[in-house]
Design an enzyme around this catalytic site. Structure first.
Site, short mmCIF file in Angstrom:
data_model
loop_
_atom_site.label_atom_id
_atom_site.label_comp_id
_atom_site.label_asym_id
_atom_site.label_seq_id
_atom_site.Cartn_x
_atom_site.Cartn_y
_atom_site.Cartn_z
N VAL A 1 -2.33 8.41 7.14
CA VAL A 1 -3.38 8.10 6.14
C VAL A 1 -4.25 6.90 6.28
O VAL A 1 -3.46 5.91 6.86
CB VAL A 1 -2.87 8.46 4.68
CG1 VAL A 1 -2.74 9.80 4.49
CG2 VAL A 1 -1.98 7.63 4.22
N ARG B 1 -9.91 0.41 6.66
CA ARG B 1 -9.35 -0.14 5.36
C ARG B 1 -10.36 -0.10 4.32
O ARG B 1 -10.03 0.00 3.15
CB ARG B 1 -8.81 -1.63 5.74
CG ARG B 1 -7.65 -1.73 6.68
CD ARG B 1 -7.26 -3.29 6.52
NE ARG B 1 -6.19 -3.67 7.58
CZ ARG B 1 -4.97 -3.27 7.67
NH1 ARG B 1 -4.29 -2.85 6.86
NH2 ARG B 1 -4.48 -3.93 8.69
N ASP C 1 0.87 -1.21 0.22
CA ASP C 1 0.05 0.00 0.06
C ASP C 1 0.85 1.11 0.12
O ASP C 1 0.74 2.16 -0.79
CB ASP C 1 -1.02 0.07 1.18
CG ASP C 1 -0.48 -0.07 2.49
OD1 ASP C 1 0.89 -0.53 2.67
OD2 ASP C 1 -0.96 -0.47 3.60
N ASP D 1 6.87 3.72 3.19
CA ASP D 1 7.14 4.78 4.24
C ASP D 1 8.60 5.06 4.48
O ASP D 1 9.53 5.55 3.68
CB ASP D 1 6.28 4.56 5.44
CG ASP D 1 6.46 5.63 6.68
OD1 ASP D 1 6.86 6.70 6.26
OD2 ASP D 1 6.05 5.49 7.50
N LYS E 1 5.50 8.18 0.83
CA LYS E 1 5.75 9.24 1.67
C LYS E 1 6.82 9.99 1.54
O LYS E 1 8.03 9.71 1.59
CB LYS E 1 5.69 9.09 3.06
CG LYS E 1 4.15 9.11 3.62
CD LYS E 1 4.16 8.72 5.14
CE LYS E 1 2.88 8.24 5.67
NZ LYS E 1 2.84 7.85 7.02
P1 IMP Z 1 7.95 1.08 6.17
O1 IMP Z 1 8.33 -0.12 6.54
O2 IMP Z 1 8.27 2.14 7.28
O3 IMP Z 1 8.05 1.62 4.98
O4 IMP Z 1 6.29 1.13 6.32
C1 IMP Z 1 5.41 0.43 5.55
C2 IMP Z 1 4.29 0.00 6.37
O5 IMP Z 1 3.75 0.93 7.69
C3 IMP Z 1 3.12 0.19 5.33
O6 IMP Z 1 2.96 -1.45 4.76
C4 IMP Z 1 1.88 0.34 6.31
O7 IMP Z 1 1.32 -0.88 6.72
C5 IMP Z 1 2.48 1.12 7.28
N1 IMP Z 1 2.21 2.57 7.21
C6 IMP Z 1 3.21 3.34 7.08
N2 IMP Z 1 2.42 4.67 6.90
C7 IMP Z 1 1.12 4.53 7.13
C8 IMP Z 1 0.19 5.48 7.07
O8 IMP Z 1 0.14 6.71 6.88
N3 IMP Z 1 -1.18 4.89 7.38
C9 IMP Z 1 -1.47 3.41 7.66
N4 IMP Z 1 -0.16 2.76 7.48
C10 IMP Z 1 0.86 3.26 7.42
MG MG Z 2 1.32 -2.84 5.35
#
Ligand code: IMP
Ligand code: MG
Length: 180
Positions: free
Chosen positions: A147, A159, A94, A97, A125
Protein backbone atom coordinates in the site's frame (compact mmCIF):
# COMPACT_ATOMS: atom_id res chain seq x y z
CA UNK A 1 -5.05 2.87 -8.04
CA UNK A 2 -7.62 1.18 -5.87
CA UNK A 3 -8.38 3.22 -2.76
CA UNK A 4 -8.24 1.03 0.32
CA UNK A 5 -8.92 3.73 2.91
CA UNK A 6 -10.34 7.13 2.00
CA UNK A 7 -8.92 10.34 3.46
CA UNK A 8 -12.17 10.76 5.44
CA UNK A 9 -11.93 7.32 7.03
CA UNK A 10 -8.30 7.88 7.97
CA UNK A 11 -9.03 11.28 9.49
CA UNK A 12 -11.93 9.91 11.51
CA UNK A 13 -9.83 7.05 12.87
CA UNK A 14 -6.89 9.32 13.73
CA UNK A 15 -9.34 11.42 15.73
CA UNK A 16 -10.50 8.34 17.64
CA UNK A 17 -6.91 7.31 18.35
CA UNK A 18 -6.09 10.80 19.61
CA UNK A 19 -9.05 10.70 22.01
CA UNK A 20 -7.98 7.26 23.27
CA UNK A 21 -4.36 8.34 23.75
CA UNK A 22 -5.30 11.58 25.51
CA UNK A 23 -7.56 9.63 27.85
CA UNK A 24 -4.91 7.01 28.65
CA UNK A 25 -2.11 9.47 29.42
CA UNK A 26 -4.44 11.70 31.34
CA UNK A 27 -2.49 14.97 31.16
CA UNK A 28 0.90 13.35 31.77
CA UNK A 29 3.84 14.60 29.70
CA UNK A 30 4.35 12.51 26.59
CA UNK A 31 7.09 12.26 23.98
CA UNK A 32 5.94 11.02 20.60
CA UNK A 33 8.77 9.48 18.60
CA UNK A 34 8.09 9.04 14.90
CA UNK A 35 9.99 6.64 12.66
CA UNK A 36 11.19 8.46 9.54
CA UNK A 37 9.90 8.86 6.95
CA UNK A 38 6.66 6.93 6.79
CA UNK A 39 5.19 8.13 10.08
CA UNK A 40 5.37 11.85 9.26
CA UNK A 41 1.83 12.40 7.97
CA UNK A 42 0.24 10.28 10.70
CA UNK A 43 2.34 12.08 13.31
CA UNK A 44 1.43 15.55 12.04
CA UNK A 45 -2.29 14.75 12.02
CA UNK A 46 -2.26 12.98 15.38
CA UNK A 47 -0.30 15.52 17.43
CA UNK A 48 -2.55 18.38 16.37
CA UNK A 49 -5.45 16.57 17.97
CA UNK A 50 -3.65 15.70 21.19
CA UNK A 51 -4.28 17.94 24.14
CA UNK A 52 -1.30 16.81 26.24
CA UNK A 53 2.05 18.36 27.28
CA UNK A 54 3.89 17.00 24.26
CA UNK A 55 7.37 16.70 22.81
CA UNK A 56 8.19 15.27 19.42
CA UNK A 57 11.21 13.16 18.52
CA UNK A 58 12.22 11.45 15.31
CA UNK A 59 14.43 8.55 14.52
CA UNK A 60 15.50 6.78 11.42
CA UNK A 61 15.84 3.06 10.99
CA UNK A 62 16.74 1.08 7.95
CA UNK A 63 16.72 -2.66 7.70
CA UNK A 64 18.74 -4.55 5.19
CA UNK A 65 17.21 -7.76 4.03
CA UNK A 66 19.18 -8.33 0.85
CA UNK A 67 21.90 -10.91 0.29
CA UNK A 68 24.57 -8.61 1.73
CA UNK A 69 23.50 -8.53 5.35
CA UNK A 70 21.56 -10.75 7.70
CA UNK A 71 17.80 -10.56 7.28
CA UNK A 72 16.17 -8.10 9.60
CA UNK A 73 19.40 -6.46 10.66
CA UNK A 74 18.48 -2.98 11.71
CA UNK A 75 20.54 0.16 11.70
CA UNK A 76 19.28 2.99 13.85
CA UNK A 77 20.34 6.28 12.33
CA UNK A 78 21.29 9.42 14.23
CA UNK A 79 18.22 10.11 16.26
CA UNK A 80 16.59 13.36 17.14
CA UNK A 81 14.97 12.32 20.36
CA UNK A 82 14.87 14.84 23.21
CA UNK A 83 15.69 13.57 26.70
CA UNK A 84 13.00 11.04 27.60
CA UNK A 85 14.07 10.28 31.17
CA UNK A 86 11.07 10.57 33.44
CA UNK A 87 8.66 10.82 30.52
CA UNK A 88 6.28 8.48 28.77
CA UNK A 89 7.20 7.61 25.18
CA UNK A 90 4.89 6.67 22.35
CA UNK A 91 6.70 5.21 19.34
CA UNK A 92 4.80 5.95 16.16
CA UNK A 93 5.04 4.29 12.76
CA UNK A 94 2.97 4.05 9.63
CA UNK A 95 2.64 0.30 9.42
CA UNK A 96 3.40 -2.84 11.36
CA UNK A 97 4.40 -5.48 8.83
CA UNK A 98 6.85 -8.12 10.09
CA UNK A 99 7.63 -6.12 13.23
CA UNK A 100 11.37 -6.32 12.61
CA UNK A 101 11.72 -2.56 12.53
CA UNK A 102 9.67 -1.63 15.58
CA UNK A 103 10.75 -4.35 17.99
CA UNK A 104 14.43 -3.24 18.15
CA UNK A 105 13.36 0.41 18.30
CA UNK A 106 11.27 -0.30 21.39
CA UNK A 107 14.37 -1.83 23.02
CA UNK A 108 16.46 1.16 21.92
CA UNK A 109 14.00 3.61 23.48
CA UNK A 110 13.72 1.60 26.71
CA UNK A 111 17.51 1.96 27.09
CA UNK A 112 17.08 5.76 27.21
CA UNK A 113 15.31 5.47 30.57
CA UNK A 114 11.74 6.64 29.95
CA UNK A 115 8.83 5.94 32.32
CA UNK A 116 7.20 3.76 29.68
CA UNK A 117 7.30 2.91 25.98
CA UNK A 118 4.15 2.19 24.01
CA UNK A 119 3.65 1.66 20.28
CA UNK A 120 1.11 3.19 17.92
CA UNK A 121 0.77 2.29 14.24
CA UNK A 122 -1.80 3.44 11.75
CA UNK A 123 -1.86 0.12 9.90
CA UNK A 124 -1.26 -3.49 10.71
CA UNK A 125 -0.88 -6.13 8.01
CA UNK A 126 -2.78 -9.22 8.97
CA UNK A 127 -0.77 -12.40 9.35
CA UNK A 128 2.66 -10.89 8.58
CA UNK A 129 4.20 -10.45 12.02
CA UNK A 130 7.31 -12.54 12.64
CA UNK A 131 8.18 -10.77 15.87
CA UNK A 132 5.88 -10.70 18.88
CA UNK A 133 4.78 -7.09 19.14
CA UNK A 134 1.28 -6.02 20.10
CA UNK A 135 0.78 -2.36 19.20
CA UNK A 136 -0.90 -0.50 22.05
CA UNK A 137 -2.78 1.59 19.48
CA UNK A 138 -3.52 0.80 15.87
CA UNK A 139 -5.79 2.31 13.29
CA UNK A 140 -6.70 -0.38 10.80
CA UNK A 141 -5.98 -4.00 10.02
CA UNK A 142 -5.30 -4.31 6.29
CA UNK A 143 -4.81 -7.30 3.98
CA UNK A 144 -1.37 -8.35 2.83
CA UNK A 145 -0.98 -6.00 -0.15
CA UNK A 146 1.59 -3.32 -0.86
CA UNK A 147 0.00 0.00 0.00
CA UNK A 148 1.02 3.62 -0.61
CA UNK A 149 -0.17 7.03 0.49
CA UNK A 150 -0.64 8.84 3.80
CA UNK A 151 3.12 8.62 4.42
CA UNK A 152 3.75 5.22 2.88
CA UNK A 153 5.93 5.13 -0.20
CA UNK A 154 7.02 3.10 -3.14
CA UNK A 155 10.56 4.19 -4.08
CA UNK A 156 9.96 7.30 -1.96
CA UNK A 157 6.97 8.42 -4.01
CA UNK A 158 3.23 8.60 -3.25
CA UNK A 159 3.70 9.61 0.40
CA UNK A 160 1.67 12.76 -0.18
CA UNK A 161 -1.57 11.02 -1.20
CA UNK A 162 -4.20 11.88 1.43
CA UNK A 163 -5.69 8.38 1.12
CA UNK A 164 -4.28 4.85 1.19
CA UNK A 165 -4.14 2.95 -2.09
CA UNK A 166 -3.03 -0.50 -3.22
CA UNK A 167 -0.11 -0.37 -5.62
CA UNK A 168 -1.06 -2.32 -8.77
CA UNK A 169 2.29 -4.07 -9.22
CA UNK A 170 2.21 -5.25 -5.64
CA UNK A 171 4.59 -8.17 -6.05
CA UNK A 172 7.33 -6.09 -7.66
CA UNK A 173 6.94 -3.33 -5.10
CA UNK A 174 7.26 -5.73 -2.20
CA UNK A 175 10.50 -7.08 -3.62
CA UNK A 176 11.99 -3.64 -4.20
CA UNK A 177 10.89 -1.90 -1.08
CA UNK A 178 13.08 -0.45 1.58
CA UNK A 179 11.85 0.55 4.99
CA UNK A 180 12.63 4.22 5.20
P1 IMP B 1 8.48 -4.31 9.25
O1 IMP B 1 9.83 -4.07 9.84
O2 IMP B 1 8.45 -5.54 8.38
O3 IMP B 1 7.36 -4.31 10.23
O4 IMP B 1 8.27 -3.18 8.18
C1 IMP B 1 7.85 -1.94 8.54
C2 IMP B 1 8.28 -0.94 7.51
O5 IMP B 1 8.24 -1.45 6.16
C3 IMP B 1 7.33 0.22 7.54
O6 IMP B 1 7.80 1.22 8.41
C4 IMP B 1 7.27 0.67 6.10
O7 IMP B 1 8.24 1.66 5.89
C5 IMP B 1 7.63 -0.54 5.29
N1 IMP B 1 6.42 -1.18 4.70
C6 IMP B 1 5.85 -2.34 5.06
N2 IMP B 1 4.77 -2.61 4.32
C7 IMP B 1 4.64 -1.56 3.46
C8 IMP B 1 3.67 -1.25 2.43
O8 IMP B 1 2.71 -1.96 2.13
N3 IMP B 1 3.87 -0.07 1.77
C9 IMP B 1 4.90 0.79 2.06
N4 IMP B 1 5.82 0.52 3.00
C10 IMP B 1 5.69 -0.65 3.70
MG1 MG C 1 8.73 3.14 7.57
Amino acid sequence: MDVLLSAERIQARVGELARQIAEDYHGQPLTIVGVLTGSLIFLADLVRRLDLPLRIGLLQASSYRGAVTAPGELRVGPDLVPDVRGRHVLLLDDILDTGQTLAPLVRHLRDLGPLSVRVAVLLRKVGRQTVVLEPDYFGFDIPNAFVVGYGLDYNDEYRNLPYLAVLPTAGAAEAARDTR
